[in-house]
Design a protein around this motif. Structure first.
Motif, PDB file in Angstrom:
ATOM      1  N   VAL A   1      31.622 140.245  19.941  1.00 58.46           N
ATOM      2  CA  VAL A   1      31.421 140.194  18.290  1.00 58.46           C
ATOM      3  C   VAL A   1      32.524 141.118  17.606  1.00 58.46           C
ATOM      4  O   VAL A   1      32.814 142.227  18.232  1.00 58.46           O
ATOM      5  N   ALA A   2      33.365 140.447  16.721  1.00 60.65           N
ATOM      6  CA  ALA A   2      34.264 141.284  16.295  1.00 60.65           C
ATOM      7  C   ALA A   2      33.989 141.399  14.533  1.00 60.65           C
ATOM      8  O   ALA A   2      33.580 140.180  14.050  1.00 60.65           O
ATOM      9  N   THR A   3      34.236 142.573  13.847  1.00 57.58           N
ATOM     10  CA  THR A   3      33.906 142.528  12.473  1.00 57.58           C
ATOM     11  C   THR A   3      35.241 142.377  11.694  1.00 57.58           C
ATOM     12  O   THR A   3      36.333 143.012  12.285  1.00 57.58           O
ATOM     13  N   LEU A   4      35.286 141.516  10.717  1.00 60.07           N
ATOM     14  CA  LEU A   4      36.628 141.277  10.064  1.00 60.07           C
ATOM     15  C   LEU A   4      36.585 141.821   8.602  1.00 60.07           C
ATOM     16  O   LEU A   4      35.864 141.316   7.859  1.00 60.07           O
ATOM     17  N   PRO A   5      37.278 143.110   8.415  1.00 55.64           N
ATOM     18  CA  PRO A   5      37.114 143.839   7.229  1.00 55.64           C
ATOM     19  C   PRO A   5      38.120 143.129   6.150  1.00 55.64           C
ATOM     20  O   PRO A   5      39.178 143.526   5.702  1.00 55.64           O
ATOM     21  N   LEU A   6      37.637 142.147   5.545  1.00 57.38           N
ATOM     22  CA  LEU A   6      38.558 141.357   4.700  1.00 57.38           C
ATOM     23  C   LEU A   6      38.671 142.210   3.076  1.00 57.38           C
ATOM     24  O   LEU A   6      39.439 142.210   2.257  1.00 57.38           O
ATOM     25  N   SER A   7      37.252 142.977   2.822  1.00 59.79           N
ATOM     26  CA  SER A   7      37.356 143.802   1.696  1.00 59.79           C
ATOM     27  C   SER A   7      36.098 144.997   1.701  1.00 59.79           C
ATOM     28  O   SER A   7      35.575 144.672   2.833  1.00 59.79           O
ATOM     29  N   ASP A   8      36.060 145.647   0.724  1.00 59.31           N
ATOM     30  CA  ASP A   8      35.004 146.648   0.864  1.00 59.31           C
ATOM     31  C   ASP A   8      33.443 145.960   1.208  1.00 59.31           C
ATOM     32  O   ASP A   8      32.552 146.462   1.725  1.00 59.31           O
ATOM     33  N   SER A   9      33.337 144.738   0.411  1.00 62.39           N
ATOM     34  CA  SER A   9      32.194 144.409   0.323  1.00 62.39           C
ATOM     35  C   SER A   9      31.873 142.818   1.051  1.00 62.39           C
ATOM     36  O   SER A   9      30.812 142.545   1.589  1.00 62.39           O
ATOM     37  N   LEU A  10      32.999 142.690   1.880  1.00 64.97           N
ATOM     38  CA  LEU A  10      33.269 141.375   2.617  1.00 64.97           C
ATOM     39  C   LEU A  10      33.599 141.613   3.983  1.00 64.97           C
ATOM     40  O   LEU A  10      34.951 141.991   4.372  1.00 64.97           O
ATOM     41  N   ARG A  11      32.678 141.589   4.912  1.00 68.70           N
ATOM     42  CA  ARG A  11      33.039 142.264   6.259  1.00 68.70           C
ATOM     43  C   ARG A  11      32.437 141.176   7.224  1.00 68.70           C
ATOM     44  O   ARG A  11      31.649 141.283   7.907  1.00 68.70           O
ATOM     45  N   PRO A  12      32.618 139.910   7.408  1.00 68.33           N
ATOM     46  CA  PRO A  12      32.114 138.554   8.159  1.00 68.33           C
ATOM     47  C   PRO A  12      32.193 139.122   9.718  1.00 68.33           C
ATOM     48  O   PRO A  12      33.358 139.656  10.127  1.00 68.33           O
ATOM     49  N   LYS A  13      31.219 138.816  10.380  1.00 64.60           N
ATOM     50  CA  LYS A  13      31.238 138.975  11.877  1.00 64.60           C
ATOM     51  C   LYS A  13      31.352 137.821  12.575  1.00 64.60           C
ATOM     52  O   LYS A  13      31.084 136.548  12.282  1.00 64.60           O
ATOM     53  N   ILE A  14      32.315 137.872  13.581  1.00 66.81           N
ATOM     54  CA  ILE A  14      32.741 136.538  14.382  1.00 66.81           C
ATOM     55  C   ILE A  14      32.603 136.777  15.981  1.00 66.81           C
ATOM     56  O   ILE A  14      32.977 137.738  16.431  1.00 66.81           O
ATOM     57  N   THR A  15      32.113 135.879  16.763  1.00 67.43           N
ATOM     58  CA  THR A  15      32.298 136.130  18.227  1.00 67.43           C
ATOM     59  C   THR A  15      33.340 135.321  18.565  1.00 67.43           C
ATOM     60  O   THR A  15      33.422 134.005  18.627  1.00 67.43           O
ATOM     61  N   LEU A  16      34.161 136.196  19.310  1.00 65.74           N
ATOM     62  CA  LEU A  16      35.463 135.460  19.812  1.00 65.74           C
ATOM     63  C   LEU A  16      35.457 135.613  21.203  1.00 65.74           C
ATOM     64  O   LEU A  16      34.757 136.084  22.064  1.00 65.74           O
ATOM     65  N   PRO A  17      36.273 134.484  21.995  1.00 67.20           N
ATOM     66  CA  PRO A  17      36.326 134.285  23.597  1.00 67.20           C
ATOM     67  C   PRO A  17      36.872 135.661  24.022  1.00 67.20           C
ATOM     68  O   PRO A  17      37.729 136.307  23.466  1.00 67.20           O
ATOM     69  N   LEU A  18      36.910 135.721  25.538  1.00 66.91           N
ATOM     70  CA  LEU A  18      37.359 136.938  26.134  1.00 66.91           C
ATOM     71  C   LEU A  18      38.698 136.225  26.497  1.00 66.91           C
ATOM     72  O   LEU A  18      39.354 136.299  27.622  1.00 66.91           O
ATOM     73  N   ARG A  19      39.569 136.050  25.445  1.00 60.09           N
ATOM     74  CA  ARG A  19      41.082 135.845  25.678  1.00 60.09           C
ATOM     75  C   ARG A  19      41.794 135.777  24.257  1.00 60.09           C
ATOM     76  O   ARG A  19      41.056 136.061  23.302  1.00 60.09           O
ATOM     77  N   ASN A  20      42.937 136.241  24.320  1.00 60.41           N
ATOM     78  CA  ASN A  20      43.815 136.170  23.200  1.00 60.41           C
ATOM     79  C   ASN A  20      43.880 134.558  22.602  1.00 60.41           C
ATOM     80  O   ASN A  20      44.405 133.683  23.399  1.00 60.41           O
ATOM     81  N   ILE A  21      43.791 134.486  21.121  1.00 62.59           N
ATOM     82  CA  ILE A  21      43.988 133.450  20.625  1.00 62.59           C
ATOM     83  C   ILE A  21      45.055 133.370  19.825  1.00 62.59           C
ATOM     84  O   ILE A  21      45.646 134.330  19.295  1.00 62.59           O
ATOM     85  N   THR A  22      45.914 132.222  20.229  1.00 62.51           N
ATOM     86  CA  THR A  22      47.384 132.206  19.570  1.00 62.51           C
ATOM     87  C   THR A  22      47.229 131.672  18.090  1.00 62.51           C
ATOM     88  O   THR A  22      46.412 131.146  17.477  1.00 62.51           O
TER      89      THR A  22
ATOM     90  N   ALA B   1      33.629 132.219   3.870  1.00 65.32           N
ATOM     91  CA  ALA B   1      34.061 132.980   5.312  1.00 65.32           C
ATOM     92  C   ALA B   1      32.805 132.787   6.226  1.00 65.32           C
ATOM     93  O   ALA B   1      32.940 132.576   7.393  1.00 65.32           O
ATOM     94  N   ASP B   2      31.589 132.526   5.812  1.00 66.93           N
ATOM     95  CA  ASP B   2      30.522 132.201   6.704  1.00 66.93           C
ATOM     96  C   ASP B   2      30.782 130.728   7.474  1.00 66.93           C
ATOM     97  O   ASP B   2      30.618 130.657   8.445  1.00 66.93           O
ATOM     98  N   LYS B   3      31.262 129.648   6.548  1.00 61.68           N
ATOM     99  CA  LYS B   3      31.637 128.425   6.887  1.00 61.68           C
ATOM    100  C   LYS B   3      32.672 128.445   8.069  1.00 61.68           C
ATOM    101  O   LYS B   3      32.688 127.702   8.928  1.00 61.68           O
ATOM    102  N   PHE B   4      33.672 129.341   7.591  1.00 62.23           N
ATOM    103  CA  PHE B   4      34.889 129.461   8.368  1.00 62.23           C
ATOM    104  C   PHE B   4      34.748 129.950  10.010  1.00 62.23           C
ATOM    105  O   PHE B   4      35.027 129.658  10.820  1.00 62.23           O
ATOM    106  N   VAL B   5      33.596 131.023   9.898  1.00 61.06           N
ATOM    107  CA  VAL B   5      32.949 131.594  11.283  1.00 61.06           C
ATOM    108  C   VAL B   5      32.564 130.518  11.992  1.00 61.06           C
ATOM    109  O   VAL B   5      32.527 130.167  12.871  1.00 61.06           O
ATOM    110  N   THR B   6      31.584 129.998  11.272  1.00 62.24           N
ATOM    111  CA  THR B   6      30.809 128.576  11.952  1.00 62.24           C
ATOM    112  C   THR B   6      31.929 127.628  12.495  1.00 62.24           C
ATOM    113  O   THR B   6      31.503 127.353  13.685  1.00 62.24           O
ATOM    114  N   TYR B   7      32.670 127.354  11.813  1.00 62.43           N
ATOM    115  CA  TYR B   7      33.696 126.302  12.204  1.00 62.43           C
ATOM    116  C   TYR B   7      34.454 126.697  13.262  1.00 62.43           C
ATOM    117  O   TYR B   7      34.686 126.035  14.393  1.00 62.43           O
TER     118      TYR B   7
END
Length: 299
Positions: free
Chosen positions: A228-249, A286-292
């Motif tokens: 799980v990683a937090t993406l601080p896009l702004s002070d009020s927008l910090r979506p969380k996303i679960t990333l795989p155990l590898r670097n994504i190009t 942001a939520d839609k893109f995280v899900t996608y």
């Protein structure tokens, strides 16, 4: 408030019945016992729109004439009006189109069928002044093409038939239908598409691009990160996303972003069929893109 569709053969007495109905409704609205909203009664006809009888002999002219009638009807529809469409309305598909427009405006509807025999229509047409009469060949063609209203179909119901021997229209029954009848809500086929805000495309592009940039930034600082990683896009927008155990190009992320934007751009530009208002805020995108991304990054 309500839509009343008049239907019948040409020269069958429709305008006379529309006038009787208008008089009855206006009298009811002015009666001291009436305590409802202030309403106006509007009659729309070929005569009020200056549509010549000859247009019914040429399909190329009849179609725009019918469109003018329909457009005028839509403009007059509202909670403060009873609209009477005094025309032949001889095509059941056109009556259905008007019914759907009424449902979009949450109006009550009814149909008044002015019954007359073909011989009587011919007789009354011959008695008219030349400028008001239908040419004989057009009259015969319209009689043959007429599709009679039926109480068995929803767009003609409730249906009131007025015979040539009747002195007046069934005003009381029509009044009940348009003031206390069931108001049918719009269905999926008649609902207007939800319109996106004007900045929705910019929000879609900007938010998804910012998320791609933030993921690449965090991967550069922590190679091989996952979970799980937090993406601080702004002070009020910090979506969380679960990333795989590898670097994504970067190319992989940009491809997903392009696909995501393409999928949602159509809904923004053409409208969506989802019920209710659709949220195109930065948080929602942001939520839609995280899900996608999570769906597409699964091993």
């Amino acid at each position: 408030m309500a839509l009343i569709t008049i239907s019948g053969f040409p020269s069958s007495g429709k305008s006379r019945r529309a006038g009787q109905l208008k008089t009855y409704l206006e009298n009811r609205l002015q009666d001291p016992s009436y305590s409802g909203p202030q309403l106006k009664v509007i009659v729309i006809s070929d005569h009020t729109l200056n549509i010549d009888r000859a247009v019914y002999g040429d399909g190329r002219q009849e179609k725009p004439a019918r469109a003018a009638l329909f457009t005028t009807m839509q403009r007059q529809m509202g909670k403060d009006a009873i609209v009477i469409v005094d025309a032949m309305n001889y095509i059941k598909g056109f009556r259905y189109q008007m019914y759907c427009a009424a449902r979009e405006h949450s109006l009550r509807v009814c149909t008044v069928f002015v019954a007359a025999t073909p011989d009587l229509s011919r007789e009354w047409n011959a008695a008219r002044d030349a400028q008001d009469a239908y040419p004989s060949e057009i009259l015969e063609n319209l009689i043959v093409r007429f599709e009679e209203p039926s109480s068995m179909v929803r767009w003609d119901s409730p249906l009131f038939t007025v015979d040539r021997t009747d002195d007046d229209v069934p005003g009381e029954q029509i009044w009940t239908a348009i003031t206390s009848g069931v108001v049918k809500p719009p269905n999926a086929g008649t609902s207007k598409a939800a319109v996106a805000p004007t900045d929705a495309l910019h929000t879609l592009e900007h938010t998804s691009a910012a998320m791609v940039t933030e993921i690449m930034s965090q991967q550069s600082a922590n190679p091989g990160m996952g979970g799980v990683a937090t993406l601080p896009l702004s002070d009020s927008l910090r979506p969380k996303i679960t990333l795989p155990l590898r670097n994504i190009t970067l190319s992989e992320l940009q491809r997903m972003k392009r696909q995501f934007v393409t999928i949602h751009k159509k809904a923004i530009t053409l409208g969506t069929t989802e019920k209710g208002s659709v949220d195109w805020s930065e948080a929602s995108v942001a939520d839609k893109f995280v899900t996608y991304m999570e769906e597409n990054l699964k091993p």
